[in-house]
Design a protein around this motif. Structure first.
Motif, mmCIF file in Angstrom:
data_model
loop_
_atom_site.group_PDB
_atom_site.id
_atom_site.type_symbol
_atom_site.label_atom_id
_atom_site.label_comp_id
_atom_site.label_asym_id
_atom_site.label_seq_id
_atom_site.Cartn_x
_atom_site.Cartn_y
_atom_site.Cartn_z
ATOM 1 N N GLY A 163 0.252 1.555 2.881
ATOM 2 C CA GLY A 163 0.604 1.095 1.481
ATOM 3 C C GLY A 163 -0.070 0.189 0.976
ATOM 4 N N ALA A 164 -0.225 -1.112 1.786
ATOM 5 C CA ALA A 164 -1.151 -2.247 1.247
ATOM 6 C C ALA A 164 -2.419 -1.597 0.967
ATOM 7 N N ALA A 165 -3.063 -0.692 2.184
ATOM 8 C CA ALA A 165 -4.443 -0.421 1.871
ATOM 9 C C ALA A 165 -4.883 0.638 1.032
ATOM 10 N N THR A 166 -3.618 1.410 0.385
ATOM 11 C CA THR A 166 -3.842 2.358 -0.543
ATOM 12 C C THR A 166 -3.903 1.341 -2.034
ATOM 13 N N ALA A 167 -3.152 0.376 -2.010
ATOM 14 C CA ALA A 167 -3.089 -0.493 -3.246
ATOM 15 C C ALA A 167 -4.481 -1.121 -3.379
#
Length: 226
Positions: A111-115
Motif C-alpha cells: 500500500g505504501a508503494a502504491t501511494a
C-alpha cells in the motif's frame, strides 16, 4: 367296376412307393447343429474398473490450519494466506498467527508503494491542472504512504508481541494497523471527494480483511492459553 378298383389300388401303391424314401430320410436325418459351435464358449463381460482410491486423510498440520481458519471471518482468505507459507505445515496456532500478521505487513508495504507510485504519477502530470489541486493531491498521497508505512510498523510490532506471547499487545497493534489506511480514505473524502484512488481502496480493503484474520487467530490463541 373291378377295373376301376384295380386302377385305384395301383395308383395308391405307386404313390406310397414314391413317398417312402422322403419319409425315411426325414426320420433318419441327424439333428442340426446349434448355431454356435459348442467348442467356443462365450467370453465373459469385461470386469468393471476398480473404484477410485479414497482421499488421503488430512495430516495433523493441515487439520490444524483448517480448524484455525474455521474460527476466522474469512475462511478462504485464511486458507490461501496460510497455505502460501510453507512453514504453516509445521506451525502451531501461535506460528499461524505470526504468518497471518506477516501477510498483512506485506500488504501494508504494498500500500505504501502504491501511494508513492501514484504520487510520482500526479507530479508528472501536474502541468495540466492548477498548482493548488496538484499540491493537495500530492499532500494526500504522501499522507497515505505514511499511514501505510505506520500500518506496516504496527504489524511488525504485533509479530514481536506474538513471539513474546504478549497477545493483548499483539491485538492492539493489529487493530491499529487496520485503522491507519482509513485516515487516507477519510482525508480524500473531505478534501477531494470522489477522487480516492481505486488502487488504494483495494489495498485498504485487503489489509482490513487480513488484519481481521490475524485478529481472529490471535483471539483463538488467547482462548487456548487461558
Amino acid at each position: 367296376m373291378a377295373a376301376s378298383t384295380r386302377k385305384a389300388a395301383l395308383v395308391l401303391t405307386l404313390t406310397m412307393a414314391l413317398l417312402a424314401p422322403s419319409i425315411l430320410g426325414a426320420r433318419t436325418r441327424p439333428p442340426s447343429s446349434p448355431h454356435h459351435s459348442q467348442g467356443h464358449k462365450r467370453s465373459p463381460p469385461p470386469a468393471s474398473p476398480p473404484p477410485p482410491p479414497a482421499p488421503a486423510a488430512p495430516t495433523a498440520a493441515a487439520g490444524l490450519v483448517q480448524s484455525t481458519c474455521n474460527a476466522t471471518a474469512y475462511y478462504d482468505l485464511c486458507m490461501s494466506t496460510l497455505g502460501a507459507d510453507a512453514s504453516s505445515a509445521t506451525a502451531d496456532v501461535r506460528g499461524l498467527s505470526s504468518i497471518a500478521v506477516s501477510a498483512a505487513a506485506v500488504n501494508a508495504s504494498g500500500g505504501a508503494a502504491t501511494a508513492v507510485a501514484l504520487l510520482a504519477t500526479a507530479g508528472a502530470g501536474g502541468g495540466n491542472t492548477t498548482t493548488a489541486v496538484d499540491g493537495t493531491t500530492q499532500a494526500l498521497l504522501r499522507t497515505c504512504a505514511t499511514k501505510y508505512g505506520e500500518a506496516r510498523d504496527a504489524l511488525s510490532a504485533a509479530r514481536d508481541s506474538i513471539a513474546q506471547e504478549n497477545y493483548d499487545y499483539a491485538s492492539v497493534h493489529v487493530s491499529a494497523a487496520a485503522e491507519y489506511p482509513q485516515v487516507c480514505r477519510v482525508l480524500f473524502q473531505r478534501q477531494r471527494p470522489g477522487e480516492y484512488p481505486p488502487e488504494l481502496a483495494a489495498r485498504e480493503e485487503a489489509l482490513r480483511r487480513l488484519c481481521t484474520v490475524a485478529l481472529d487467530i490471535i483471539t483463538l490463541l488467547t482462548n487456548n492459553t487461558n
